[in-house]
Write an enzyme that holds these catalytic residues in place. Structure first.
Site, PDB file in Angstrom:
ATOM      1  N   GLY A 270       6.999  -3.375  -9.789  1.00 21.29           N
ATOM      2  CA  GLY A 270       6.293  -4.656  -9.959  1.00 21.29           C
ATOM      3  C   GLY A 270       5.137  -4.450  -8.550  1.00 21.29           C
ATOM      4  O   GLY A 270       5.989  -4.330  -7.085  1.00 21.29           O
TER       5      GLY A 270
ATOM      6  N   LYS B 137      13.390 -25.710 -11.338  1.00 21.02           N
ATOM      7  CA  LYS B 137      12.310 -24.689 -12.064  1.00 21.02           C
ATOM      8  C   LYS B 137      11.791 -25.334 -12.860  1.00 21.02           C
ATOM      9  O   LYS B 137      12.211 -25.968 -13.624  1.00 21.02           O
ATOM     10  CB  LYS B 137      13.100 -23.309 -12.177  1.00 21.02           C
TER      11      LYS B 137
ATOM     12  N   GLY C  65       3.159  -6.960  -7.488  1.00 18.20           N
ATOM     13  CA  GLY C  65       2.420  -8.220  -7.428  1.00 18.20           C
ATOM     14  C   GLY C  65       2.441  -8.681  -5.628  1.00 18.20           C
ATOM     15  O   GLY C  65       2.735  -7.895  -4.953  1.00 18.20           O
ATOM     16  N   ASN C  66       2.585  -9.932  -5.811  1.00 15.62           N
ATOM     17  CA  ASN C  66       2.604 -10.580  -4.471  1.00 15.62           C
ATOM     18  C   ASN C  66       3.713 -10.051  -3.507  1.00 15.62           C
ATOM     19  O   ASN C  66       3.901  -9.627  -2.502  1.00 15.62           O
ATOM     20  CB  ASN C  66       2.813 -11.909  -4.303  1.00 15.62           C
ATOM     21  N   VAL C  67       5.111  -9.922  -4.473  1.00 10.53           N
ATOM     22  CA  VAL C  67       6.245  -9.632  -3.476  1.00 10.53           C
ATOM     23  C   VAL C  67       6.169  -8.184  -3.264  1.00 10.53           C
ATOM     24  O   VAL C  67       6.428  -7.694  -2.142  1.00 10.53           O
ATOM     25  CB  VAL C  67       7.465  -9.815  -4.463  1.00 10.53           C
ATOM     26  N   GLY C  68       5.972  -7.458  -4.576  1.00 12.45           N
ATOM     27  CA  GLY C  68       5.857  -5.903  -4.267  1.00 12.45           C
ATOM     28  C   GLY C  68       4.953  -5.500  -3.457  1.00 12.45           C
ATOM     29  O   GLY C  68       5.282  -4.429  -2.586  1.00 12.45           O
TER      30      GLY C  68
END
Ligand code: NAD
Length: 367
Positions: free
Chosen positions: A176, A78, A178-181
């Site tokens: 959240g 990471k 965003g992309n995931v949410g």
């Protein structure tokens, strides 16, 4: 003086912790390569002003286990660039970061919070090594396709069946958007679930009858405030954590719940979309209160499976199939193993990951 790493390092890693400081471009970054037993490490490059090496290490470890659980020929790594993701200097920072990791061939960066496919394009342009690239550069647009959310929905299908929490009319809170949410909200809403609350960094909205998810998409792009949408009552991000639900999906930051605030969560099932959103100690207490948690390394592998599929030069269709099969199988196996075993889900997930690494290691000659 004792360093935090003394308490965390073990037989898995970390293999390397690299601090990067480049005065001309003002680049400050951290790279952790945790373990490369299964192959070169693959993991996101995060950009945030408050990221530190402990966070990067914990995220790298999660990648070691997740990549193993997803049967990927990759170890875990990471990176974190310490900067505001809204900086006007994003492209030069990414290009300098790429040059700084050029010789670090055992680390393959992908997108993460604060970075996107354009960032990966800059890295790829500099050093020819990055996943999550734009389609035109051979990438599979994992965030645009909502791959991680797709995996979470697969996990939700299995868990809801196994735990008898029907998705139809289930009350879902997503931290959240965003992309995931967003992808998770859309797919769970398609299954008949009610998304009763969600948030972005600026605030949350709550609608006990269910938020119109499609309408909300309009307000979530370009970091507009979700609470401006008028689709529900404005509440604070803190309040969102306390809203009673059937399913809670953390899809924002790490360490949202620790032992000091875990008691606030009132839900039946947690699908960890974010990485390390609940500390293992807090998760144990939640589990003792009857909450089932599908840990990050089991539920949110959709993105990295897609990234690895791109790295192999395979197609988008193959990526969806791999996510469906792998996340489905892992969720099933986890739930079967924790049933009546007395072992907590996070511990079991780590055990499953370690077993697969050990299995793979038995075929390696020189590790
Ligand atoms: P994103 O940047 O697209 O979205 C993050 C969302 O969380 C945004 O709505 C943002 O406003 C909100 N947010 C940020 N800080 C917050 C805070 N303190 N309180 C409330 N909301 C906050 O990121 P993403 O790609 O959706 O990733 C979300 C999480 O999922 C991260 O932890 C990431 O590491 C993890 N993850 C992402 C992927 C992926 O494929 N994108 C894969 C696995 C895990």
């Amino acid at each position: 003086m004792e360093h935090y790493i003394d308490n965390f390092s073990d037989d898995l890693g970390p293999e390397k912790i690299i601090h990067i400081y480049e005065p001309k471009s003002k680049l400050k970054a951290i790279v952790v390569i945790d373990n490369i037993s299964l192959g070169p490490s693959l993991g996101g490059c995060r950009m945030a002003p408050d990221i530190d090496d402990r966070e990067v290490f914990r995220l790298a470890r999660a990648m070691t286990l997740k990549n193993a659980l997803c049967d990927l020929p990759h170890g875990g790594g990471k990176s974190g660039i310490i900067a505001d993701p809204k900086t006007a200097l994003k492209e030069p920072l990414m290009r300098q970061f790429a040059q700084s990791i050029k010789e670090l061939v055992n680390y393959i960066p992908g997108p993460d919070m604060g970075t996107d496919e354009s960032c990966m394009a800059y890295i790829f342009d500099e050093i020819g090594r990055a996943v999550g690239r734009p389609k035109v550069l051979g990438g599979i647009p994992l965030d645009h396709l909502g791959m991680t959310g797709f995996g979470l929905a697969v996990s939700a299908d299995i868990a809801s069946e196994e735990l008898d929490i029907p998705l139809k009319n289930a009350n879902v809170v997503i931290q959240g958007f965003g992309n995931v949410g967003k992808a998770t909200a859309k797919l769970l809403a398609e299954r008949g679930a009610k998304i009763i609350a969600t948030c972005d960094i600026n605030g949350a909205i709550y609608n006990p009858h269910g938020i119109n998810v499609d309408a909300l998409f309009e307000y979530a792009n370009a970091d507009k405030l979700v609470q401006l949408s008028g689709l529900g009552e404005k509440v604070s991000n803190q309040k969102l954590l306390e809203i009673e639900s059937d399913i809670f999906v953390p899809a924002a930051r790490p360490d949202v719940f620790t032992t000091s605030n875990q008691h606030l969560l009132k839900t039946k099932l947690v699908l960890e979309g974010a990485n390390i959103p609940i500390t293992h100690e807090a998760a144990k207490l939640m589990n003792d209160r009857g909450i089932t948690i599908i840990p990050d390394i089991i539920a949110n592998g959709g993105g990295v499976i897609c990234a690895s599929t791109e790295y192999k030069g395979m197609t988008e269709t193959e990526a969806f199939e791999r996510v469906k099969v792998t996340i489905g199988r892992n969720t099933e196996e986890l739930l079967a193993r924790i049933k009546d075993s007395g072992v907590y889900p996070h511990e079991m997930a780590v055990q499953m990951g370690k077993e697969r690494i050990a299995q793979a290691m038995s075929f390696r000659a020189h590790m």
